[in-house]
Enzyme design. Sequence first.
Site, short mmCIF file in Angstrom:
data_model
loop_
_atom_site.label_atom_id
_atom_site.label_comp_id
_atom_site.label_asym_id
_atom_site.label_seq_id
_atom_site.Cartn_x
_atom_site.Cartn_y
_atom_site.Cartn_z
N LYS A 1 99.96 66.05 87.29
CA LYS A 1 100.53 65.43 88.50
C LYS A 1 99.47 64.57 89.17
O LYS A 1 98.28 64.89 89.09
CB LYS A 1 100.97 66.52 89.50
CG LYS A 1 101.94 66.02 90.56
CD LYS A 1 103.34 65.99 89.97
CE LYS A 1 104.40 65.68 90.98
NZ LYS A 1 105.70 66.14 90.49
N1 GLU Z 1 108.30 63.78 89.47
C1 GLU Z 1 109.32 64.35 88.64
C2 GLU Z 1 109.18 65.86 88.63
O1 GLU Z 1 108.60 66.45 89.51
C3 GLU Z 1 109.39 63.72 87.26
C4 GLU Z 1 108.18 63.89 86.39
C5 GLU Z 1 108.23 63.12 85.08
O2 GLU Z 1 109.24 62.51 84.77
O3 GLU Z 1 107.21 63.15 84.39
O4 GLU Z 1 109.71 66.52 87.78
#
Ligand code: GLU
Length: 412
Positions: free
Chosen positions: A102
Amino acid sequence: MNPREVANKQFDIAADVIRLDAGARAVLKSPKRVLKVSIPVRMDNGEIKVFQGFRSQYQDARGPYKGGIRYHPQVSEDEVIALSAWMTWKTAVMDLPLGGGKGGIICDPKSMSQGELERLTRGYARAISLVVGPETDVPAPDVYTNSQTMAWFLDEYNRQVGHQEPGVITGKPVEIGGSLGRDTATARGCMIATREAFKAKGIPTNGATIAIQGFGNAGSFVAVLANEFLPGSKVVAVSDSHGAIYNPSGFDVAKLVEHKEKTGKVAGFGGAKEITNDDLLTLDVTLLVPAALEGQITKDNAAKIKAKIVAEAANGPTLPEADDILFKNGKFVIPDILANAGGVTVSWFEQLQAKTEYPWSLKLVQERLEERMVKSFHDVHDASKKHGVHMRTAAYAVAVDRVARALKWKGY
Ligand code: GLU
């Protein structure tokens, strides 16, 4: 409660249930790497402002790190680490060949111009380009980032490496290698899981009422898709960062979306009563969808929640202390790592399309998402019955076991 403590607590509960060995337990409680960067940006007034950014790479035993980039004033290193842990469990619960990561930048995107946001994104892409890549770590959108952000990131990354690398990021615009259906995937996945929950609990969808906290990419599309997946239901309350509104006879969702686009808020929508955020969470509805930020359902409001089903479109909306109260009160919680996993699942489809340079039809994307969501819902529901635990602990039990097995093969 600090989000990292929340993530570790949820992990520990499941680790006990599956009797995880001490080695895997120790390894899986920390990120493998966290990069902290300072990003100088020339603001429109000529001043140089330095922003703080992060990229946490939690686990890659099952595949490349994967997870979004968040722009928000409350971003912190611990929040990004917790979110990267949740991505690790999310990709595992969906059985995707991916790990968890993240990113985040401490900023207030609402007060920044498009030019400032572009320069910030390009600066961040340059700063983390060393540690990302299609086979290493693949970012995506999250709170207050979107396909435009992804396009700037991709372009800057391509310039760094000197060639086109569309697989370095997902959630791109369709015109430059994005997947059809990625924009609505989080909400669609959430509604598929919710439909399965209604069936499993024998709750009729006809006449069901829905309250949604948050009206961004997840929440607004949940409202739009509600009737397709829960026929005869109505959305009676929604909120955004400016406030909440309620109309017991249900909203005309298309008009509400238009109103939000025009005014930037849900408040002020015709025929609706303004309520507080806490009122929204504790309304007498069938389904509650937290689709905003972490830490919303706590020990102080959990006992007042009346919804029969809680579908966590947001990451980390419920604190562990609240989980027990909800479970005791017979509430069925579809945990974040399952309920909002449609987004990363279609991100993975986007990666597959980039690898093979072959775009899928919307129909194919939706069919494969449906198949994956239904299977994962039942993997978790079966685990919950087998271990006699609530859905969150069951989801963690499934996910942690999968990651631990991969770790064992590869070696700590
Ligand atoms: N931000 C989204 C989540 O928390 C998508 C993450 C992604 O597609 O890699 O799942």
